[in-house]
Design a protein around this motif. Structure first.
Motif, PDB file in Angstrom:
ATOM      1  N   ALA A  69       0.831  -1.211   0.000  1.00  0.00           N
ATOM      2  CA  ALA A  69       0.000   0.000   0.000  1.00  0.00           C
ATOM      3  C   ALA A  69       0.862   1.256   0.000  1.00  0.00           C
ATOM      4  CB  ALA A  69      -0.922  -0.004   1.221  1.00  0.00           C
ATOM      5  N   ARG A 103      -7.039   5.038  -6.550  1.00  0.00           N
ATOM      6  CA  ARG A 103      -5.878   4.303  -6.027  1.00  0.00           C
ATOM      7  C   ARG A 103      -6.278   3.433  -4.842  1.00  0.00           C
ATOM      8  NH1 ARG A 103      -2.759   3.712  -9.809  1.00  0.00           N
ATOM      9  NH2 ARG A 103      -1.554   2.616  -8.222  1.00  0.00           N
ATOM     10  N   SER A 107      -5.654  -0.554  -4.380  1.00  0.00           N
ATOM     11  CA  SER A 107      -4.868  -1.059  -3.255  1.00  0.00           C
ATOM     12  C   SER A 107      -5.638  -2.104  -2.454  1.00  0.00           C
ATOM     13  CB  SER A 107      -4.467   0.104  -2.335  1.00  0.00           C
ATOM     14  OG  SER A 107      -3.572   0.970  -2.987  1.00  0.00           O
ATOM     15  N   LEU A 150      -2.126   3.256   3.065  1.00  0.00           N
ATOM     16  CA  LEU A 150      -2.270   3.996   1.806  1.00  0.00           C
ATOM     17  C   LEU A 150      -2.128   5.494   2.064  1.00  0.00           C
ATOM     18  CD1 LEU A 150      -3.340   3.649  -1.316  1.00  0.00           C
ATOM     19  CD2 LEU A 150      -5.358   4.720  -0.350  1.00  0.00           C
TER      20      LEU A 150
END
Length: 251
Positions: A69, A103, A107, A150
């Motif tokens: 991540a 994103r 992830s 993340l």
């Protein structure tokens, strides 16, 4: 096609076309599992009497998911900003939440596939992991962990200007954290001060939550504490990520 769908599809295509990154994202944690699994095969932790694989498998899995991540979003944001793609996106009506949301979905998908593959290998007789009945509770813990890491990766990717800088900063964060959070060695075997220090790291909460769910090393309280800790880190890191995000290296 919406901006969110377009960015998500572009991220997916870019990821799957990079065969080297794709391979090592999944192979790297498995390599650690094989090494540690064979070294400590059949052994137990002296302090608790539990099999080493019950510590090593959840710890390495948590570290692998967190690592993917942080590195994944960190490299992408740095590259998009360096190539001025983020500046071009900013000229469109696409908000920052859409960029980061695309994103995030990628992830989550990568992390969950990593987890399934990793657990499947750990269950092989050569390693001998035994799943607890509460293993499905590992899924929400992993999702919260990916969210927190993340956000940490967004912060790294916002400051770093080169791939080397992303790798250096991310490694400086993730490698010491892995050792101090018990990802590679049981915290039970470490000095008491190190066990106390581990509570300031988000990986500690991910390790504990995943371990309690997968192997039954703890009860519902341990899973809840792990999830709550990760949620708190996700909020803090998320706020910092939004505050420090940069669309261009020119600003």
């Amino acid at each position: 096609m919406s901006a969110y769908a377009a960015l998500s599809e572009a991220g997916y295509r870019a990821y799957t076309r990079d065969k080297t990154t794709l391979f090592f994202t999944f192979a790297f944690p498995l390599l650690f599992l094989v090494v540690f699994g064979l070294i400590f095969s059949g052994q137990t932790v002296e302090e608790s009497g539990r099999p080493y694989i019950s510590y090593i498998a959840p710890g390495v899995l948590s570290w692998g998911v967190a690592n993917a991540a942080v590195f994944g979003v960190g490299f992408v944001l740095m590259q998009w900003r360096r190539d001025d793609l983020l500046r071009v996106i900013r000229m469109t009506p696409t908000p920052l939440t859409t960029v980061l949301g695309s994103r995030y979905v990628l992830s989550i998908g990568i992390g969950l596939i990593q987890a399934v593959l990793f657990v499947a290998v750990a269950l092989l007789p050569a390693f001998g992991l035994e799943l607890d009945a509460g293993w499905p509770l590992a899924v929400p813990v992993l999702v919260l962990g990916i969210t927190a890491f993340l956000a940490l990766g967004v912060i790294v990717g916002s400051f770093a200007r080169t791939p080397e800088a992303v790798a250096a900063v991310a490694n400086c964060l993730m490698v010491p954290m892995a050792f101090l959070s018990g990802s590679f060695f049981p915290l039970d075997a470490m000095p008491s001060w190190m066990q106390t220090l581990s509570w300031i790291f988000p990986l500690k909460y991910l390790n504990d939550g995943v371990s309690a769910a997968l192997t039954g090393s703890g009860g519902g309280t341990d899973i809840a504490v792990g999830a709550a800790g990760l949620a708190a880190f996700a909020v803090v890191f998320g706020a910092l990520a939004l505050k420090t995000f940069r669309w261009s290296d020119r600003t």
